[in-house]
Design a protein around this motif. Structure first.
Motif, PDB file in Angstrom:
ATOM      1  N   GLY A   1     -38.801 -50.333  38.747  1.00 39.15           N
ATOM      2  CA  GLY A   1     -38.068 -50.215  40.139  1.00 39.15           C
ATOM      3  C   GLY A   1     -36.688 -49.430  39.757  1.00 39.15           C
ATOM      4  N   THR A   2     -36.269 -49.526  38.562  1.00 39.73           N
ATOM      5  CA  THR A   2     -34.857 -48.796  38.242  1.00 39.73           C
ATOM      6  C   THR A   2     -35.017 -47.481  38.073  1.00 39.73           C
ATOM      7  OG1 THR A   2     -34.844 -49.713  36.006  1.00 39.73           O
ATOM      8  CG2 THR A   2     -33.850 -51.430  37.498  1.00 39.73           C
ATOM      9  N   GLY A   3     -36.262 -46.943  37.584  1.00 40.64           N
ATOM     10  CA  GLY A   3     -36.549 -45.580  37.149  1.00 40.64           C
ATOM     11  C   GLY A   3     -36.784 -44.712  38.394  1.00 40.64           C
ATOM     12  N   TYR A   4     -37.577 -43.631  38.038  1.00 39.43           N
ATOM     13  CA  TYR A   4     -38.277 -42.564  39.016  1.00 39.43           C
ATOM     14  C   TYR A   4     -39.625 -42.600  39.072  1.00 39.43           C
ATOM     15  CZ  TYR A   4     -33.247 -41.445  39.467  1.00 39.43           C
ATOM     16  OH  TYR A   4     -32.002 -41.247  39.772  1.00 39.43           O
ATOM     17  N   ALA A   5     -40.421 -43.423  38.609  1.00 41.16           N
ATOM     18  CA  ALA A   5     -41.819 -43.550  38.328  1.00 41.16           C
ATOM     19  C   ALA A   5     -42.482 -43.160  39.735  1.00 41.16           C
ATOM     20  CB  ALA A   5     -42.319 -44.585  37.815  1.00 41.16           C
ATOM     21  N   SER A   6     -43.253 -42.037  39.893  1.00 40.60           N
ATOM     22  CA  SER A   6     -43.899 -42.105  41.344  1.00 40.60           C
ATOM     23  C   SER A   6     -45.295 -42.886  41.120  1.00 40.60           C
ATOM     24  CB  SER A   6     -44.146 -40.634  41.694  1.00 40.60           C
ATOM     25  OG  SER A   6     -44.928 -40.158  40.663  1.00 40.60           O
ATOM     26  N   LEU A   7     -45.847 -42.941  42.277  1.00 40.26           N
ATOM     27  CA  LEU A   7     -46.941 -43.710  42.116  1.00 40.26           C
ATOM     28  C   LEU A   7     -48.083 -43.294  41.750  1.00 40.26           C
ATOM     29  CD1 LEU A   7     -48.530 -45.872  43.400  1.00 40.26           C
ATOM     30  CD2 LEU A   7     -49.229 -44.740  45.686  1.00 40.26           C
ATOM     31  N   SER A   8     -48.240 -41.664  41.755  1.00 42.06           N
ATOM     32  CA  SER A   8     -49.392 -40.886  41.078  1.00 42.06           C
ATOM     33  C   SER A   8     -49.103 -40.979  39.481  1.00 42.06           C
ATOM     34  CB  SER A   8     -49.207 -39.588  41.371  1.00 42.06           C
ATOM     35  OG  SER A   8     -47.947 -38.844  41.223  1.00 42.06           O
ATOM     36  N   GLN A   9     -47.710 -41.005  38.990  1.00 36.85           N
ATOM     37  CA  GLN A   9     -47.407 -41.070  37.667  1.00 36.85           C
ATOM     38  C   GLN A   9     -47.819 -42.582  37.245  1.00 36.85           C
ATOM     39  OE1 GLN A   9     -43.248 -39.943  37.642  1.00 36.85           O
ATOM     40  NE2 GLN A   9     -43.523 -38.069  36.785  1.00 36.85           N
ATOM     41  N   LEU A  10     -47.509 -43.505  37.883  1.00 36.30           N
ATOM     42  CA  LEU A  10     -47.942 -44.783  37.522  1.00 36.30           C
ATOM     43  C   LEU A  10     -49.395 -44.990  37.443  1.00 36.30           C
ATOM     44  CD1 LEU A  10     -46.490 -47.590  36.729  1.00 36.30           C
ATOM     45  CD2 LEU A  10     -46.932 -48.090  39.064  1.00 36.30           C
ATOM     46  N   HIS A  11     -50.056 -44.519  38.348  1.00 38.64           N
ATOM     47  CA  HIS A  11     -51.592 -44.472  38.525  1.00 38.64           C
ATOM     48  C   HIS A  11     -52.153 -43.718  37.103  1.00 38.64           C
ATOM     49  CE1 HIS A  11     -55.681 -43.283  39.703  1.00 38.64           C
ATOM     50  NE2 HIS A  11     -55.690 -44.471  40.173  1.00 38.64           N
ATOM     51  N   GLU A  12     -51.554 -42.443  36.643  1.00 37.51           N
ATOM     52  CA  GLU A  12     -52.165 -41.973  35.415  1.00 37.51           C
ATOM     53  C   GLU A  12     -51.708 -42.753  34.002  1.00 37.51           C
ATOM     54  OE1 GLU A  12     -53.842 -39.342  35.395  1.00 37.51           O
ATOM     55  OE2 GLU A  12     -54.056 -39.498  37.717  1.00 37.51           O
ATOM     56  N   LEU A  13     -50.570 -43.461  34.068  1.00 38.29           N
ATOM     57  CA  LEU A  13     -50.253 -44.059  32.876  1.00 38.29           C
ATOM     58  C   LEU A  13     -51.176 -45.412  32.554  1.00 38.29           C
ATOM     59  CD1 LEU A  13     -46.474 -44.142  33.193  1.00 38.29           C
ATOM     60  CD2 LEU A  13     -47.652 -42.650  31.610  1.00 38.29           C
ATOM     61  N   PRO A  14     -51.485 -45.500  31.382  1.00 36.58           N
ATOM     62  CA  PRO A  14     -52.588 -46.714  31.008  1.00 36.58           C
ATOM     63  C   PRO A  14     -51.959 -47.867  30.816  1.00 36.58           C
ATOM     64  CG  PRO A  14     -51.891 -45.258  29.094  1.00 36.58           C
ATOM     65  CD  PRO A  14     -51.186 -44.811  30.138  1.00 36.58           C
ATOM     66  N   VAL A  15     -51.015 -48.497  31.662  1.00 38.83           N
ATOM     67  CA  VAL A  15     -50.478 -49.559  31.948  1.00 38.83           C
ATOM     68  C   VAL A  15     -51.076 -50.744  32.367  1.00 38.83           C
ATOM     69  CG1 VAL A  15     -48.262 -48.401  31.608  1.00 38.83           C
ATOM     70  CG2 VAL A  15     -49.285 -49.154  33.828  1.00 38.83           C
ATOM     71  N   GLY A  16     -51.104 -51.983  31.855  1.00 37.93           N
ATOM     72  CA  GLY A  16     -51.630 -52.935  32.614  1.00 37.93           C
ATOM     73  C   GLY A  16     -50.845 -54.248  33.091  1.00 37.93           C
ATOM     74  N   GLU A  17     -49.321 -54.027  32.835  1.00 42.76           N
ATOM     75  CA  GLU A  17     -48.351 -54.916  33.590  1.00 42.76           C
ATOM     76  C   GLU A  17     -47.160 -54.192  34.046  1.00 42.76           C
ATOM     77  OE1 GLU A  17     -47.825 -58.970  31.285  1.00 42.76           O
ATOM     78  OE2 GLU A  17     -45.767 -57.593  31.096  1.00 42.76           O
ATOM     79  N   LEU A  18     -46.850 -54.707  34.916  1.00 46.02           N
ATOM     80  CA  LEU A  18     -45.301 -54.136  35.638  1.00 46.02           C
ATOM     81  C   LEU A  18     -44.319 -55.354  35.628  1.00 46.02           C
ATOM     82  CD1 LEU A  18     -46.081 -52.122  38.729  1.00 46.02           C
ATOM     83  CD2 LEU A  18     -45.928 -51.428  36.510  1.00 46.02           C
ATOM     84  N   LYS A  19     -43.037 -55.334  34.788  1.00 42.18           N
ATOM     85  CA  LYS A  19     -42.266 -56.112  34.894  1.00 42.18           C
ATOM     86  C   LYS A  19     -41.096 -55.965  35.858  1.00 42.18           C
ATOM     87  CE  LYS A  19     -40.160 -59.548  31.638  1.00 42.18           C
ATOM     88  NZ  LYS A  19     -40.010 -59.733  29.854  1.00 42.18           N
ATOM     89  N   ILE A  20     -41.121 -56.626  36.850  1.00 41.03           N
ATOM     90  CA  ILE A  20     -40.039 -56.390  37.829  1.00 41.03           C
ATOM     91  C   ILE A  20     -38.645 -56.546  37.517  1.00 41.03           C
ATOM     92  CG2 ILE A  20     -39.435 -56.995  40.425  1.00 41.03           C
ATOM     93  CD1 ILE A  20     -42.350 -57.994  40.560  1.00 41.03           C
ATOM     94  N   ASP A  21     -37.647 -55.578  37.605  1.00 39.54           N
ATOM     95  CA  ASP A  21     -36.326 -55.579  37.233  1.00 39.54           C
ATOM     96  C   ASP A  21     -35.790 -56.603  37.960  1.00 39.54           C
ATOM     97  OD1 ASP A  21     -34.286 -54.527  35.745  1.00 39.54           O
ATOM     98  OD2 ASP A  21     -33.378 -54.448  37.843  1.00 39.54           O
ATOM     99  N   ILE A  22     -34.721 -57.590  37.032  1.00 33.17           N
ATOM    100  CA  ILE A  22     -34.142 -58.702  37.516  1.00 33.17           C
ATOM    101  C   ILE A  22     -33.342 -58.357  38.799  1.00 33.17           C
ATOM    102  CG2 ILE A  22     -32.147 -58.350  35.805  1.00 33.17           C
ATOM    103  CD1 ILE A  22     -31.908 -61.226  35.562  1.00 33.17           C
ATOM    104  N   SER A  23     -32.827 -57.234  38.818  1.00 30.96           N
ATOM    105  CA  SER A  23     -31.944 -57.031  40.166  1.00 30.96           C
ATOM    106  C   SER A  23     -32.553 -57.254  41.357  1.00 30.96           C
ATOM    107  CB  SER A  23     -31.409 -55.539  40.144  1.00 30.96           C
ATOM    108  OG  SER A  23     -32.362 -54.813  39.918  1.00 30.96           O
ATOM    109  N   PHE A  24     -33.777 -56.642  41.416  1.00 24.56           N
ATOM    110  CA  PHE A  24     -34.845 -57.156  42.806  1.00 24.56           C
ATOM    111  C   PHE A  24     -35.064 -58.787  42.817  1.00 24.56           C
ATOM    112  CE2 PHE A  24     -36.125 -52.719  41.324  1.00 24.56           C
ATOM    113  CZ  PHE A  24     -35.804 -52.053  42.523  1.00 24.56           C
ATOM    114  N   VAL A  25     -35.223 -59.514  41.859  1.00 24.71           N
ATOM    115  CA  VAL A  25     -35.328 -60.923  41.733  1.00 24.71           C
ATOM    116  C   VAL A  25     -34.290 -61.698  42.295  1.00 24.71           C
ATOM    117  CG1 VAL A  25     -36.091 -62.914  40.650  1.00 24.71           C
ATOM    118  CG2 VAL A  25     -37.110 -60.756  39.955  1.00 24.71           C
TER     119      VAL A  25
END
Length: 852
Positions: free
Chosen positions: A751-775
């Motif tokens: 949430g602190t960077g510039y990842a677009s939805l399309s880029q995130l969908h392309e990356l082979p990640v399995g987990e998102l760690k929500i930044d502490i500032s949002f929590v």
């Protein structure tokens, strides 16, 4: 021609084939009985002649009807086979007419009638029909290759018939004998009849095979026609008199054969097209009903569907358009009249490009003035082209995106601004620093980065509470911002740290003056709800290009200068350039040296913080899901040093790889012991940019896993969002290698960077760690919406979510309701040593873990 569906064709043709087989079987049985028990009856020529004329007339009528249907139903798209058999029957009809007039006992037809003359015309007609049936049996059932096919075919038939007439009528002596009075049929006549039988039988076999396969034409009827024609010719091999029973039966069989051909031609040329037309009409009615339903559905939507002319005049519009602009439907409404003046010219240009063919479609956003309010609409128009290629009109869809656009802007603002102070956050600041450096490089100017850290701010929080601290931060932000120029940026860096960006500077002096003004502005008392508070700050200033060439370097140098300001008694600022000139920063140099020695001596320790499953045990207790390994350093001179200090320092020293290896191996060694009693645990390891992009990183990581006997699936590798997006192409390749090896990849500080939805969908990640500032801002409406959006997006992409920085049960409960999978924070446990970790209630008892 339209072909029936295969399944339907097979069922219909099977029925027709059964019907045809019954006819052929019955007539073959009759022929067999006549052959086995030949009747001796003879009608006599006087009685047989009228019957013969009647039978031939019926055959001629059937032949000409078949020809007429085939000729008049002709189309270039229809099979040429139908016309071919029709033309053959036309010629046969003309020859049968001559045969009838030439029959023994008939008046003279140019020359005297005789059995020889009648047989000659008969054989010519039969061979023409046999050739036609055999040709259409062998030829694929498709359209003619030549557009003039039917005229060429008719010329050939007429030439054949004319030649036969000329030969039989004017040169009968050229013909061999087919019949001898008193002796009957000649051997040549019988041979020619058997050849005919063979031709008809061959055609019948071919048609039968096609019928069995479910042909798209009336193969069963043609099979019956060819088979009965063969039986007819067999009858004509047996008669001894022109008026005996075999002759009569042979003529009857010929009429039946013509009748089956007529049925085949009629079905193919008339019945099937009408059936196809009926099916097409039914489909057209269904399509019309669907279109009507579609139009009604369109009218229910909030989107506008338009057909317009090249100049923007509306030809057709659904109800959605009039509802969007708040007007009643009217004729000749000009679309451009409802558009903002600033957008009208560009929209007109797009229409012109669509009309003249430079574009096939365009997509854009334009502002429209409705009856009451202005609306932003997403517009997509395409050119509708006629058959000759010219543009017949323009069609478009317009959607009101005013509200969603405002929400997007609001969300984008929240993602790039601090929730408390509304100042730019790290992501936006780093972007602005990058752009300021690019501009300064082109214009030969300077850029100053100033890092501010409030002095003893923790004491205010401890004494008066976090609300007072937050109020003070807001007040300070207002004061600092009020003392900056219009083009300057003030950003919140962390809890009590701010960063100031001063672009377009001619030199260091203007940065010094700004720093002096800000320090002086702190010499005041801040009134916070009846509480008087005094606060100062320490500031470090670094300049581009003197102190660094990029934002990361400038921030690091400003941080060093800020620590030097604190060492000088706080409440002051220091310029990094002046420190370097005076040889200052020795303390930092010593610290860096001791860090390098600590890494070499393996004096960096690993602490562990629990990762708790959002879904508790059945008894309501928290359920341990994993553990995060964190590096800690206790310096013998300075005491505990924050990871925020020594990790960047290790990166600058080029020792981040060695530090990462040290932490990882200690953590894996400990984790191996824990997995013996807690096999469901997973461990999270932080990976730096330099580690990730190191050439041998994956090989070294795999070797460590194999050495400690830990499966790859039990390890989660945390990479910050900015690192994952830094070099997308290379990072994507490296991340895919790690994912293919079985590791779970987690995007940290999401949430602190510039990842677009399309880029995130392309990356082979399995987990998102929500930044502490949002929590931390989840209890505000805006913060709640942001976290909810991140969780919904992760769920849509089937990604696990982790929330860090949870300090109370209320926050944990809210995150559980939102669907977060893993929870982390002081509420569940602070980072601690391995010995302290196994003493946590979360770690014991083990059976509670195994029920997860």
């Amino acid at each position: 021609m339209p072909q029936p569906p295969v399944a339907d064709a097979i069922v219909v043709d099977n029925r027709s084939l059964t019907h045809a087989l019954r006819w052929v079987g019955g007539l073959a049985l009759l022929y067999g009985l006549l052959w086995l028990f030949p009747p001796s009856a003879d009608l006599g020529l006087s009685r047989y002649l009228p019957l013969h004329t009647t039978l031939e007339t019926a055959a001629i009528v059937a032949a000409m009807l078949s020809f007429g249907i085939a000729w008049n139903a002709w189309a270039e798209s229809r099979p040429g086979n139908v016309l071919l058999i029709g033309a053959a029957l036309f010629g046969a009809g003309l020859l049968d007419f001559a045969h009838t007039l030439s029959y023994h006992g008939m008046p003279d037809f140019v020359t005297p009638s005789s059995p020889q003359k009648g047989i000659a015309f008969w054989l010519a007609a039969r061979y023409l029909v046999a050739a036609g049936l055999l040709a259409i049996a062998l030829r694929p059932w498709r359209a003619a290759l030549h557009s003039n096919f039917r005229y060429l075919l008719m010329v050939a038939v007429v030439v054949y018939v004319t030649s036969t007439y000329r030969l039989v009528l004017f040169h009968p002596d050229w013909l061999p004998d087919f019949f001898i009075a008193g002796s009957g049929l000649t051997p040549l006549k019988l041979l020619l009849e058997y050849i005919l039988v063979a031709m008809y039988a061959t055609a019948a076999i071919l048609f039968y095979r096609e019928a069995r396969k479910g042909a798209g034409f009336n193969a069963a009827e043609l099979f019956a026609a060819a088979a009965i024609a063969a039986l007819s010719e067999l009858c004509f091999t047996l008669y001894a008199s022109v008026s005996d029973v075999f002759n009569i039966v042979g003529h009857l069989y010929k009429i039946l054969s013509y009748g089956f051909i007529f049925r085949a031609v009629f079905v193919d040329s008339v019945q099937q097209p009408f059936q196809a037309l009926n099916v097409a009409l039914e489909k057209e009615m269904e399509l019309s009903a669907e279109q009507h339903s579609f139009v009604r559905t369109l009218n229910m939507l909030d989107e506008a569907v338009l057909e317009i002319t090249a100049d923007g005049r509306i030809v057709r519009a659904n109800q959605g358009w009039w509802q969007l602009i708040g007007r009643i439907p009217m004729a000749n409404f000009q679309l451009l009249d409802s558009m903002r003046d600033e957008d009208r010219d560009s929209f007109r240009l797009y229409l012109l490009e669509l009309t003249d063919g430079r574009r096939d479609e365009f997509h854009g956003r334009f502002r429209f003035s409705g009856a009451q309010t202005e609306k932003l609409m997403d517009c997509r128009f395409v050119a509708e082209r006629a058959a000759d290629g010219h543009v017949a009109g323009l069609r478009g869809v317009l959607r009101d995106i005013t509200q969603s656009h405002q929400q997007e802007r609001h969300i984008a603002h929240m993602a790039l601004h601090d929730a408390l102070t509304n100042l730019p956050n790290r992501a936006l600041l780093e972007d602005r620093i990058h752009k300021a450096i690019q501009l300064a490089e082109r214009s030969d100017q300077h850029v100053a980065v100033c890092l501010i850290d409030l002095d003893h701010f923790k004491n205010i929080n401890d004494a008066h509470g976090h609300k007072t601290g937050d109020a003070l931060l807001v007040k300070l932000a207002q004061v600092i911002k009020g003392n900056l120029g219009e083009g300057d940026t003030l950003a919140r860096w962390s809890g009590d740290e701010f960063v100031i960006l001063l672009p377009k500077l001619p030199g260091a002096e203007l940065a010094r003056q700004t720093a002096q003004r800000l320090v002086a502005a702190m010499h005041q008392t801040f009134e916070l709800g009846g509480l008087s508070v005094n606060i100062t700050f320490s500031m470090g200033v670094a300049l581009y290009p003197d102190d660094g060439k990029d934002g990361e370097a400038l921030l690091a140098q400003a941080d060093r200068a800020m620590f030097h300001a604190k060492s000088q008694g706080r409440n002051n600022f220091q310029m990094f350039g002046e420190m370097a000139e005076k040889g200052l920063g020795k303390t930092e140099f010593d610290t860096r040296s001791r860090l390098a020695q600590a890494i070499r001596d393996r004096q960096i320790s690993v602490w562990y913080q629990p990762l708790v499953a959002a879904r508790p045990h059945r008894n309501g207790g928290a359920r341990l899901a994993g553990v995060e390994a964190l590096a800690r350093w206790h310096d013998e001179k300075a005491g505990w040093i924050s990871p925020a200090v020594f990790i960047p320092m290790a990166e600058n020293l080029g020792l981040i790889g060695e530090l990462g290896d040290l932490v990882r191996r200690q953590a894996l060694e400990q984790f191996r012991h824990w997995r013996t009693t807690h096999p469901q645990l997973h461990i999270a390891l932080n990976i730096s940019k330099r580690q990730l992009f190191a050439a041998n990183f994956i090989d070294v990581l795999k070797a460590d896993m194999e050495s400690w006997g830990i499966p790859h699936t039990a390890v989660t590798l945390e990479i910050t969002e900015s690192v994952a997006m830094m070099d997308v192409e290379f990072a994507d390749e490296r991340l895919r290698q790690l994912s293919a090896a079985g590791f779970t990849l987690s995007i940290d500080d999401f949430g602190t960077g510039y990842a677009s939805l399309s880029q995130l969908h392309e990356l082979p990640v399995g987990e998102l760690k929500i930044d502490i500032s949002f929590v931390r801002r989840i209890h505000s409406p805006e913060g709640l919406r942001m976290v909810q959006a991140i969780v919904s997006m992760a769920q849509a992409l089937e990604l696990r979510t982790v929330a860090e920085g949870i300090e109370d049960e209320a926050t944990a409960a809210t995150l559980r309701k939102l669907g977060v999978d893993i929870l982390q924070g002081y509420h569940f446990g602070r980072p601690c040593t391995a010995e302290e970790f196994i003493a946590l209630p979360l770690f014991n008892p083990a059976p509670a873990l195994h029920s997860a």
